[in-house]
Enzyme design. Structure first.
Site, PDB file in Angstrom:
ATOM      1  CE  LYS A 178      40.722  47.017  37.753  1.00 29.93           C
ATOM      2  NZ  LYS A 178      39.095  47.463  38.091  1.00 29.93           N
ATOM      3  NE  ARG A 225      39.629  51.277  42.474  1.00 24.76           N
ATOM      4  CZ  ARG A 225      38.874  50.465  42.177  1.00 24.76           C
ATOM      5  NH1 ARG A 225      39.249  49.380  41.477  1.00 24.76           N
ATOM      6  NH2 ARG A 225      37.824  50.486  42.212  1.00 24.76           N
ATOM      7  NE  ARG A 276      32.701  46.820  44.126  1.00 29.82           N
ATOM      8  CZ  ARG A 276      33.853  46.774  43.242  1.00 29.82           C
ATOM      9  NH1 ARG A 276      33.945  46.026  42.309  1.00 29.82           N
ATOM     10  NH2 ARG A 276      34.589  47.676  43.618  1.00 29.82           N
ATOM     11  CD  GLU A 306      33.932  38.516  42.092  1.00 26.56           C
ATOM     12  OE1 GLU A 306      32.878  38.270  41.035  1.00 26.56           O
ATOM     13  OE2 GLU A 306      34.522  39.545  42.087  1.00 26.56           O
ATOM     14  CE  LYS A 344      38.725  42.305  37.627  1.00 25.48           C
ATOM     15  NZ  LYS A 344      37.108  42.008  37.524  1.00 25.48           N
TER      16      LYS A 344
END
EC number: 6.5.1.1
Length: 511
Positions: A383, A377, A230, A259, A210
């Protein structure tokens, strides 16, 4: 549609925690909305202005004006007035802006004034409504909720779907497809306390780095390359190195999710704020790219060479990603085929430890069989990252609005300086249960030393334990940093303000 109807529904939605009641209220509102109202109603419900920031805050609103007796304002009329306000500039513009605001508020009833004040100051507090609003829209139009949610995912905008659906009916939802060049809302992850907990919930999975970067969705259609955040903002022109990296790939038509991150010479991530600066500024792009170069790192493929992969298992999507990208453009990962095997669990924990050692945030554990649930979500991505906490002192608190009207809600948080004073680090109302909010309101009233009608200053005596995801640079606060995603864990009445964490402790936690 009258603004009064929207204000009343917003108030009722904020006052209930029942999802079914929220859905019914919003469905009724959507049924009454005309096609011209929808582009205003939906952002207003979310507490956003279609115009974005228009330079109005608490100070701009000035002294209260006598409210109107009867509702006459329409949502489209208010929107037009705020558009004109945003365009007001030049000599004497501040006075003209104040007069426009005063005229607008004079035409509003007391309830409308309260709603407008909250809307203009970013204080609309009624909970996350995106999913509820999508279901309400489905009820209002007689469409299957799953079809509406998927259309919103593919359109990237509830507003666009609502406009088409309310005008053309449920059959129009079929026109929303994954299209190269039109961004979709990204899939999001829920939290898990540990890698072990995530493995227990997901079964066979991938454990991936992450990264503490900027989420980016990249679309390529031949020579045309676009990059989106996003929130679906187009940031292509600010990132020439991203465009160059994508242009070098052999595939000509694809949509990738990943990312952007800035790395130091040692390969470790630079502070998040430096990465964010590349997205936030349009000035001197070449100079910024030379000073803070960013690299794209991808973890998912949504479409490759004409094949839509959204509904395919993650294992298949990653296989397509691996065929397209070299290793250095993909996140590191380890696959756990048998989560019950002790050696596999140990390997997953070791991967997390190694990821943290490299300076990254944590890991995301992903179900290998899951489809890409854009805009949600979901439970198939979990995560895991260490929880950082600080014991801080409450310096002041803001009066609540919406369902928190009458409460003292948004906390101003400070760390202790060597001379015994406090440096403010930020604000939060996250994490407060109703019971804790009631207790906090009563306790802070006892400590109040000043009240300007919005912010209540208190004696700096109450210590609160705050969880946060990291620090970022900020010129707004005296210590030069602020907390990312701060939320209240508990009050520490066993501690005095002299035992709160110091500014030195806070700064030592910067990477």
């Amino acid at each position: 549609m009258l603004l009064a109807e929207l204000a009343q529904v917003s108030l009722e939605v904020a006052a209930t925690s029942a999802r079914s009641r929220k859905t019914a209220l919003l469905a009724g509102l959507f049924r009454n909305a005309g096609p011209e109202d929808v582009p205003v109603v939906i952002p207003y419900l979310a507490g956003r202005l279609p115009q974005g920031r228009i330079g109005v805050g608490w100070r701009s609103l000035g002294e209260p004006v006598e409210p109107a007796c009867d509702p006459t304002l329409t949502v489209t009329g208010v929107d037009a007035e705020l558009t004109a306000l945003a365009a007001t500039s030049g000599p004497g513009s501040q006075a003209r802006r104040r007069e426009r605001l005063r005229t607008l508020f004079a035409a509003a009833t007391a309830d409308e004034q309260r709603f407008l004040r909250a809307l203009l100051t970013g204080e609309v507090r009624q909970g996350a409504l995106d999913a509820v609003a999508a279901d309400a829209l489905a009820h209002a139009a007689g469409a299957p909720p799953a079809d509406v949610r998927r259309a919103v995912m593919l359109a990237g905008s509830l507003q666009d779907v609502a406009t088409v659906l309310l005008a053309d009916g449920p059959g129009a939802l079929a026109d929303f497809r994954l299209t190269v060049g039109r961004p979709v809302q990204p899939m999001l992850a829920r939290s898990a306390a540990s890698v072990g907990e995530a493995l227990d919930k997901l079964g066979p999975c991938a454990v991936e780095e992450k990264l503490d970067g900027i989420r980016v969705q990249v679309h390529r259609d031949g020579e045309r390359i676009r990059a989106y955040t996003r929130t679906l903002d187009d940031i292509t022109d600010r990132l020439p190195e991203l465009v160059s990296a994508v242009a070098a790939l052999h595939a000509r038509r694809f949509v990738l999710d990943g990312e952007l991150i800035a790395l130091g010479e040692d390969g470790r991530p630079r502070p998040f704020q430096e990465t964010a600066s590349r997205v936030g500024s349009r000035r001197d792009v070449a100079g910024a790219a030379a000073h803070v170069p960013v690299v794209p790192v991808f973890f998912d493929a949504l479409r490759v060479d004409g094949e839509d992969l959204l509904d395919r298992p993650f294992a298949d999507r990653h296989a397509a990603l691996a065929r397209l990208l070299p290793d250095d453009l993909r996140v590191r990962r380890t696959v756990v085929a048998d989560p019950d095997a002790p050696e596999a669990r140990a390997a997953a924990d070791a991967f997390l430890a190694a990821t943290l050692e490299r300076g990254h945030e944590g890991v995301v554990v992903k179900d290998l069989a899951a489809a890409y649930s854009a805009g949600r979500r979901g439970a198939s991505w979990l995560k895991v990252k260490p929880v950082h906490t600080l014991d801080l002192v409450v310096l002041a608190v803001e009066r609540g609005s919406g369902r928190r009207t009458g409460k003292l809600s948004n906390l101003h948080l400070g760390a202790r300086r060597p001379d015994g004073t406090f440096a403010m680090l930020g604000k939060t109302f996250k994490g407060l249960t109703d019971a804790l909010l009631d207790w906090q309101t009563a306790r802070l009233r006892e400590l109040a030393t000043d009240d300007d009608g919005h912010v209540v200053t208190v004696r700096p005596e109450l210590v609160v334990e705050i969880a946060y995801d990291g620090l970022q640079r900020s010129t707004r606060y005296p210590a030069g940093v602020t907390l990312r995603f701060a939320r209240v864990l508990r009050y520490r009445e066993d501690k005095t303000a002299r035992e709160a964490d110091t500014v030195e402790t806070v700064l030592s936690r910067q990477r």
